[in-house]
Design a protein around this motif. Structure first.
Motif, short mmCIF file in Angstrom:
data_model
loop_
_atom_site.label_atom_id
_atom_site.label_comp_id
_atom_site.label_asym_id
_atom_site.label_seq_id
_atom_site.Cartn_x
_atom_site.Cartn_y
_atom_site.Cartn_z
N ALA A 180 41.73 35.33 -18.58
CA ALA A 180 42.39 34.24 -19.36
C ALA A 180 43.12 33.26 -18.84
CB ALA A 180 43.26 35.15 -20.41
N ILE A 181 43.58 33.83 -17.31
CA ILE A 181 44.18 32.52 -16.62
C ILE A 181 43.54 32.36 -15.35
CG2 ILE A 181 46.51 33.63 -17.36
CD1 ILE A 181 47.07 35.16 -14.81
N SER A 182 42.25 32.34 -15.19
CA SER A 182 41.31 31.93 -14.51
C SER A 182 41.74 32.52 -13.07
CB SER A 182 41.23 30.49 -14.31
OG SER A 182 40.89 29.93 -15.40
N SER A 183 41.93 33.96 -12.83
CA SER A 183 42.30 34.53 -11.84
C SER A 183 41.59 35.98 -11.48
CB SER A 183 43.83 35.20 -12.00
OG SER A 183 44.68 33.92 -12.03
N THR A 184 40.25 36.02 -11.95
CA THR A 184 39.16 36.66 -11.42
C THR A 184 38.60 36.16 -10.24
OG1 THR A 184 37.63 36.35 -13.04
CG2 THR A 184 38.83 38.04 -13.55
N VAL A 185 37.82 36.94 -9.51
CA VAL A 185 37.27 36.50 -8.22
C VAL A 185 35.81 36.96 -8.14
CG1 VAL A 185 37.01 36.57 -5.49
CG2 VAL A 185 39.55 36.64 -6.74
N PHE A 186 34.88 35.97 -8.36
CA PHE A 186 33.47 36.46 -8.57
C PHE A 186 32.64 35.99 -7.24
CE2 PHE A 186 29.14 35.01 -9.81
CZ PHE A 186 28.74 36.34 -10.04
N THR A 187 32.24 36.91 -6.76
CA THR A 187 31.10 36.74 -5.58
C THR A 187 29.85 36.99 -5.67
OG1 THR A 187 31.72 38.96 -4.66
CG2 THR A 187 33.18 37.25 -3.93
N GLY A 188 29.47 37.96 -6.52
CA GLY A 188 28.10 38.57 -6.50
C GLY A 188 27.93 39.47 -5.16
N ASN A 189 26.58 39.58 -4.58
CA ASN A 189 26.68 40.58 -3.42
C ASN A 189 27.16 39.78 -2.32
OD1 ASN A 189 25.36 42.82 -4.65
ND2 ASN A 189 23.47 41.84 -4.79
N THR A 190 27.85 40.53 -1.90
CA THR A 190 28.30 39.92 -0.42
C THR A 190 27.76 40.16 0.87
OG1 THR A 190 29.98 41.60 0.03
CG2 THR A 190 30.68 39.58 -1.39
N GLY A 191 26.94 41.32 1.17
CA GLY A 191 26.21 41.54 2.05
C GLY A 191 27.06 42.66 3.07
N THR A 192 28.24 43.07 2.20
CA THR A 192 29.00 44.12 3.15
C THR A 192 29.62 45.05 2.18
OG1 THR A 192 30.70 44.13 4.90
CG2 THR A 192 31.19 42.69 3.00
N ASN A 193 30.35 46.02 2.70
CA ASN A 193 30.87 47.04 1.79
C ASN A 193 31.98 47.82 2.81
OD1 ASN A 193 30.14 50.36 0.69
ND2 ASN A 193 31.40 48.76 -0.43
N LEU A 194 33.05 47.14 2.69
CA LEU A 194 34.19 47.86 3.28
C LEU A 194 35.61 47.92 2.53
CD1 LEU A 194 33.89 45.84 6.90
CD2 LEU A 194 32.96 48.05 6.29
N CYS A 195 35.11 48.43 1.41
CA CYS A 195 36.27 48.86 0.36
C CYS A 195 37.16 47.68 0.19
CB CYS A 195 37.09 50.09 0.91
SG CYS A 195 36.06 51.44 0.90
N ASP A 196 38.50 47.93 0.28
CA ASP A 196 39.45 46.88 -0.32
C ASP A 196 39.75 45.82 0.81
OD1 ASP A 196 39.20 48.40 -2.74
OD2 ASP A 196 41.04 49.38 -2.19
N PHE A 238 22.74 52.96 14.14
CA PHE A 238 23.59 51.63 14.53
C PHE A 238 24.57 51.43 13.44
CE2 PHE A 238 19.50 51.29 16.54
CZ PHE A 238 19.69 50.89 17.97
N LEU A 239 25.65 51.32 13.93
CA LEU A 239 27.01 51.08 12.96
C LEU A 239 27.16 49.47 12.96
CD1 LEU A 239 28.94 52.53 11.18
CD2 LEU A 239 30.35 52.97 13.02
N LEU A 240 27.24 48.81 11.86
CA LEU A 240 27.09 47.57 11.77
C LEU A 240 28.75 47.09 11.62
CD1 LEU A 240 24.32 46.81 9.37
CD2 LEU A 240 24.36 46.52 11.83
N ASN A 241 29.26 47.87 10.82
CA ASN A 241 30.75 47.58 10.45
C ASN A 241 31.51 48.48 10.12
OD1 ASN A 241 29.75 44.29 9.60
ND2 ASN A 241 31.59 44.70 10.89
N THR A 242 32.96 48.75 10.38
CA THR A 242 33.64 49.75 9.75
C THR A 242 34.76 49.02 9.12
OG1 THR A 242 34.83 49.58 11.83
CG2 THR A 242 33.14 51.49 11.43
N LEU A 243 35.70 50.05 8.31
CA LEU A 243 36.52 49.42 7.24
C LEU A 243 37.83 48.25 8.30
CD1 LEU A 243 38.22 51.16 4.47
CD2 LEU A 243 39.55 49.89 5.91
N PRO A 244 38.27 48.74 9.26
CA PRO A 244 39.12 47.75 9.83
C PRO A 244 38.53 46.53 10.24
CG PRO A 244 39.13 50.13 10.96
CD PRO A 244 38.08 50.17 9.83
#
Length: 469
Positions: free
Chosen positions: A440-456, A288-294
């Motif tokens: 230093a300019i508060s511009s990193t994005v923190f999520t922890g585990n998101t429950g998915t993995n579709l690259c960028d 069963f394929l749950l998600n793909t990159l597109p």
């Protein structure tokens, strides 16, 4: 709960309106992609009968039911299966990248593997998986959940190649400029589990395999009805491997890494016979394929539609050097805002794929970072000419490169903000210390585990500006 956990800090800096809009799109997209929700939507137990989509299994006819998992989205995937099976699960083994405090399992042991480089704990867990499979028989059922990152997390090299050899091989390949297909061609052919070798072991003992997968391969088509088994499932530890020994050899030659890879790895791959090839077909398995990159771009476009924001999908095939991509996106933003090409502002441009960062000399590294962070730092330099333009670039699973953040977000004011703090963004790119610069300019994005993995996932917002009369 919001997927992006540090939104308040992010919108307190730079162009707040642009940042808030981009973060909202990202948050809605990640929520739609969560694999726990995806699996629970098609999987349930009714008495002793397990239903997954359009298929059913009578577990009263099974002696044991095992759950194995590996990947950066494995936490949520394995939890979904563990929660559905409950006491009917005999034993579970999940290899994750980060173990969150909110993870709750009933009968599943969790191991923290290494990513992007393999580690000892992932190796030990993989050995236990092999031990369980080799003792199994035709009356057993294996349910395996796999997402991106499994090649490093489920690390178990073949006899004659050590764990350290595999670590060194992965490190060299990741910094060579090679794409993920080329990297996997090498890694899979020196693994006892990856490249379909886990499925082969299960097949050899006569047991049944049900697989859940998330495909982060650039070029995969968008998913259809996830309740229907997916016939064209490929790669990872449980599917047929599309790469070949010839691909592995070509990677070594084309990226000129023979002198930097462990000698026994090169010798093995260059001399391996056809009997060492990875398996190419598993017609009896159910996938069963749950998600793909597109899907990430498709769901992001849905989020934009819900919010009433014009949006176009630019590409789901993005590859190449991360800093070059950042400059390109900033140039596109300027064209849109100045001339209305290829779409009039305000608008959102969406893209996905897998950019890379080439590092030929480790001595040049002065900090931490990853491709998404380098892309947004590069964007910030050129985007200073496009008022309000804002780019978010994250690794959708929640960690980008060597930093424990998902990626970065910058806007037209980020270059000035960095300069005022004495940070040279050009130097940050040269020294691969973009995490420190963005933090230093508060511009990193923190999520922890998101429950998915579709690259960028890249979200670019370009506002309209009021022109002088």
């Amino acid at each position: 709960m919001k997927k992006i956990r540090n939104s308040e800090q992010i919108v307190a800096q730079g162009d707040a309106a642009s940042r808030k809009l981009v973060l909202e799109i990202a948050d809605r997209t990640l929520d739609k992609l969560d694999s726990y929700r995806r699996i629970r939507s098609i999987m349930r137990m009714e008495g002793e009968v397990l239903h997954i989509g359009v298929r059913s299994w009578d577990l009263s006819k099974k002696r044991n039911v095992y759950l194995f998992g590996a990947g950066k989205a494995c936490n949520h995937m394995a939890m979904a299966v563990d929660h559905v099976l409950g006491e009917r699960l005999t034993r579970g083994i999940a290899i994750v990248k980060i173990h969150e405090e909110t993870d709750r399992f009933n009968k599943t042991e969790v191991y923290i593997g290494g990513h992007p480089l393999p580690n000892e704990e992932g190796f030990r867990a993989s050995k236990q998986i092999i031990e369980v499979v080799d003792k199994a028989g035709p009356d057993d059922l294996f349910i395996v959940v796999i997402s991106g990152g499994s090649s490093a997390l489920m690390s178990c090299p073949i006899d004659g190649i050590s764990l350290q050899d595999e670590i060194d091989t992965t490190d060299v390949l990741l910094k060579s400029g090679a794409g993920i297909y080329e990297i996997n061609a090498v890694r899979r052919h020196i693994s006892a589990l990856n490249g379909g070798m886990l499925a082969k072991r299960i097949q050899d003992v006569g047991a049944e395999l049900i697989g859940f997968g998330i495909s982060d391969a650039v070029g995969s088509p968008a998913t259809g009805d996830i309740a229907v088994p997916y016939a064209a499932y490929k790669s990872t530890p449980i599917g047929p491997d599309a790469t070949t020994l010839d691909d592995a050899r070509a990677t070594i030659v084309n990226f000129d890494v023979a002198g930097r890879l462990p000698k026994n790895v090169v010798d093995y791959l260059m001399n391996a016979g056809p009997e060492r090839e990875t398996p190419k077909a598993f017609p009896d398995n159910t996938y069963f394929l749950l998600n793909t990159l597109p899907d990430s771009c498709i769901y992001a476009k849905q989020a934009c539609d819900e919010m009433g924001i014009p949006a176009i999908i630019l590409t789901s095939f993005l590859e190449g050097e991360s800093r070059d991509a950042g400059t390109f996106f900033a140039s596109i933003a300027r064209e849109i805002q100045t001339y209305g090409n290829p779409v009039k502002p305000p608008c959102v441009l969406l893209s996905s794929g897998e950019v890379t960062t080439q590092i030929l000399d480790n001595s040049s590294i002065r900090g931490h970072g990853g491709p998404g962070q380098e892309m947004t730092v590069s964007f910030a330099i050129t985007a200073a000419k496009t008022k309000g333009a804002c780019l978010l670039s994250i690794d959708s699973e929640g960690t980008d490169g060597t930093a424990k953040v998902a990626g970065g977000i910058t806007d037209s004011g980020s270059l000035k903000a960095a300069t005022e703090k004495g940070i040279n963004l050009y130097q940050s790119l040269r020294e691969h210390s973009c995490f420190e610069a963005l933090s230093a300019i508060s511009s990193t994005v923190f999520t922890g585990n998101t429950g998915t993995n579709l690259c960028d996932l890249n979200i670019l917002f370009v506002p309209a500006i009021e022109k002088a009369r």
